[in-house]
Design a protein around this motif. Structure first.
Motif: not given
Length: 66
Positions: A9-34
């Protein structure tokens, strides 16, 4: 083998998946399922934790702090 469809949502790039349910972006934003989107800090450590659910053993991503 499709790439993740999670978009940062910050930079508009695709996020990379580290684990199932955990994604990271180069700008320092992450997403976790819960918990959803959050900013990473240098003291965060991402790991997998094994939990027995019924008769199966599943690995779930957790965040540990130094």
């Amino acid at each position: 083998m499709g790439a993740s469809k999670r978009i940062c949502p910050n930079c508009g790039r695709k996020m990379k998946q580290q684990f199932i349910g955990l994604f990271h972006c180069k700008c320092g934003t992450s997403w976790k399922r819960d918990i959803g989107f959050f900013e990473r800090t240098p003291d965060m450590i991402f790991a997998l934790e094994r939990k027995k659910i019924g008769s199966k053993v599943k690995q779930l991503p957790i965040i540990r702090y130094k």
